[in-house]
Design a protein around this motif. Structure first.
Motif, PDB file in Angstrom:
ATOM      1  N   PHE A  12       7.871  -2.159   7.299  1.00  0.00           N
ATOM      2  CA  PHE A  12       6.425  -1.960   7.453  1.00  0.00           C
ATOM      3  C   PHE A  12       6.023  -1.817   8.912  1.00  0.00           C
ATOM      4  O   PHE A  12       6.206  -2.734   9.713  1.00  0.00           O
ATOM      5  CB  PHE A  12       5.651  -3.109   6.810  1.00  0.00           C
ATOM      6  N   PHE A  40       7.437   3.612   6.432  1.00  0.00           N
ATOM      7  CA  PHE A  40       6.812   2.498   7.166  1.00  0.00           C
ATOM      8  C   PHE A  40       5.306   2.342   6.941  1.00  0.00           C
ATOM      9  O   PHE A  40       4.741   1.317   7.277  1.00  0.00           O
ATOM     10  CB  PHE A  40       7.090   2.650   8.666  1.00  0.00           C
ATOM     11  N   GLY A  41       4.621   3.386   6.446  1.00  0.00           N
ATOM     12  CA  GLY A  41       3.190   3.281   6.154  1.00  0.00           C
ATOM     13  C   GLY A  41       2.281   3.323   7.377  1.00  0.00           C
ATOM     14  O   GLY A  41       1.136   3.756   7.270  1.00  0.00           O
ATOM     15  N   ASP A 147       0.343  -4.268   4.045  1.00  0.00           N
ATOM     16  CA  ASP A 147       1.273  -3.446   3.259  1.00  0.00           C
ATOM     17  C   ASP A 147       0.991  -3.623   1.763  1.00  0.00           C
ATOM     18  O   ASP A 147       1.343  -4.642   1.166  1.00  0.00           O
ATOM     19  CB  ASP A 147       2.711  -3.869   3.588  1.00  0.00           C
ATOM     20  N   SER A 209       1.652   0.795  -5.340  1.00  0.00           N
ATOM     21  CA  SER A 209       0.890  -0.021  -4.401  1.00  0.00           C
ATOM     22  C   SER A 209      -0.475  -0.344  -4.985  1.00  0.00           C
ATOM     23  O   SER A 209      -0.956   0.343  -5.896  1.00  0.00           O
ATOM     24  CB  SER A 209       0.741   0.700  -3.061  1.00  0.00           C
ATOM     25  N   TRP A 257      -1.847   5.918   9.925  1.00  0.00           N
ATOM     26  CA  TRP A 257      -1.535   5.077   8.766  1.00  0.00           C
ATOM     27  C   TRP A 257      -1.769   5.827   7.470  1.00  0.00           C
ATOM     28  O   TRP A 257      -2.541   6.787   7.414  1.00  0.00           O
ATOM     29  CB  TRP A 257      -2.309   3.764   8.792  1.00  0.00           C
ATOM     30  N   THR A 261      -1.179   3.505   0.860  1.00  0.00           N
ATOM     31  CA  THR A 261      -0.258   2.374   0.740  1.00  0.00           C
ATOM     32  C   THR A 261      -0.590   1.208   1.662  1.00  0.00           C
ATOM     33  O   THR A 261       0.165   0.235   1.708  1.00  0.00           O
ATOM     34  CB  THR A 261       1.182   2.839   1.057  1.00  0.00           C
ATOM     35  N   THR A 262      -1.689   1.336   2.396  1.00  0.00           N
ATOM     36  CA  THR A 262      -2.049   0.255   3.331  1.00  0.00           C
ATOM     37  C   THR A 262      -3.557   0.013   3.293  1.00  0.00           C
ATOM     38  O   THR A 262      -4.325   0.891   2.890  1.00  0.00           O
ATOM     39  CB  THR A 262      -1.676   0.618   4.794  1.00  0.00           C
TER      40      THR A 262
END
Ligand code: OGA
Ligand code: MN
Length: 295
Positions: A12, A40-41, A147, A209, A257, A261-262
């Motif tokens: 992450f 890694f997002g 995350d 997610s 970003w 997913t975040t």
């Protein structure tokens, strides 16, 4: 130079080196950065000076189309950055001076301190956000990221089954409304709630997610209090320290970003005293989450 990732924590967030973000990328470099986003997002690019609007837009277009312009809450004196492709993430008015405590743009900007996913209040939400630092306060004003893949994975099987097919309603009425910001009639019409799946599946990695945001306020078919309780419970779960990274900005940094997913939030700083000027470009996801399958 090859594109290299140095993770912030396993899987992450990563600092990305080996690309000059102020120059056009090769197709291979763009693909490598995109693959880094899938892993890694959140990617951090250090750059010695802020990008020009043209450089930031050129870099952004490697990863998709920019979002179309949208109704924004404006400062009393109007807009500071005329280019509709740039979101003005600052505490500054059109003449460059610090916004007064009661300015609507300032109040609305405070909403960035609530955990959110950008544009989740639009029927077609954002895929990537790219934020570049121009002017920073002497302290405070970090940006945190959570995350939502790891948060989903850590849920109990029972909870996963319970939420699998839920659809939430998102609107700025819920996020900024919670902060007590009053709306005009035309804003209320423009901010009509949109539907978003609560569980998303990444089209390339297949990872699930949680799609949460401060803009989420209701769950379709659920009584309002139960929906609020579940949304808050999931948000609390997803923003525990183990899922969160924090970025302390340097002028010139660009952080990119994945809003699928975040979640992210700004941290406070002395915003009626010091300027903080960041500029955002946003890539649309191009498709409604309710049109996508959860699995
Ligand atoms: C944004 C945002 C957070 C920050 O640009 O979308 O939420 O720290 N920014 O300014
Ligand atoms: Mn944001």
């Amino acid at each position: 130079m090859s594109v290299t990732f140095t993770p912030c924590r396993p899987g992450f967030g990563a600092e990305c080196t080996g690309v000059d973000i102020s120059q056009p990328l090769t197709a291979e470099q763009a693909a490598a950065v995109d693959a880094g986003m899938d892993r890694f997002g959140v990617l951090i690019f250090r750059h010695p000076v802020p990008l020009t609007t043209e450089q930031q837009v050129t870099f952004t277009l490697n990863f998709g189309e920019q979002e179309p312009p949208y109704t924004q809450i404006q400062a009393a004196g109007g807009v500071r950055i005329a280019d509709p492709g740039i979101s003005d993430i600052s505490n500054l008015g059109p003449d460059g001076s610090i916004l007064s405590g009661d300015d609507r743009k300032r109040m609305s900007g405070l909403g960035n301190q609530l955990w959110h996913s950008d544009s989740s209040y639009k029927a077609i939400p954002a895929r990537y956000s790219l934020l570049n630092a121009h002017v920073l306060p002497p302290d405070g004003g970090d940006t945190q990221f959570a995350d939502m893949r790891a948060a989903y994975d850590a849920l109990h099987a029972k909870m996963k089954a319970r939420i699998e097919d839920l659809v939430c309603e998102h609107s700025r009425i819920f996020s900024k409304g919670t902060l007590g910001i009053p709306f005009t009639e035309s804003e209320l019409r423009a901010f009509a709630p949109v539907r978003q799946r609560l569980v998303r599946t990444h089209p390339k990695t297949g990872r699930k997610s949680l799609f949460l945001s401060s803009h989420a306020g209701r769950i379709l078919g659920w009584p309002a209090p139960e929906a609020q309780i579940l949304i808050r419970e999931l948000t609390e779960h997803a923003t525990q320290r183990e899922f969160v990274i924090s970025h302390t900005w340097k002028v010139g940094d660009l952080v990119m970003w994945d809003n699928r997913t975040t979640m992210h939030r700004a941290r406070p700083y002395d915003d009626t005293v010091f300027p903080r000027d960041l500029r955002r470009t946003t890539v649309t996801d191009g498709v409604m989450t309710v049109a996508q399958m959860a699995a």
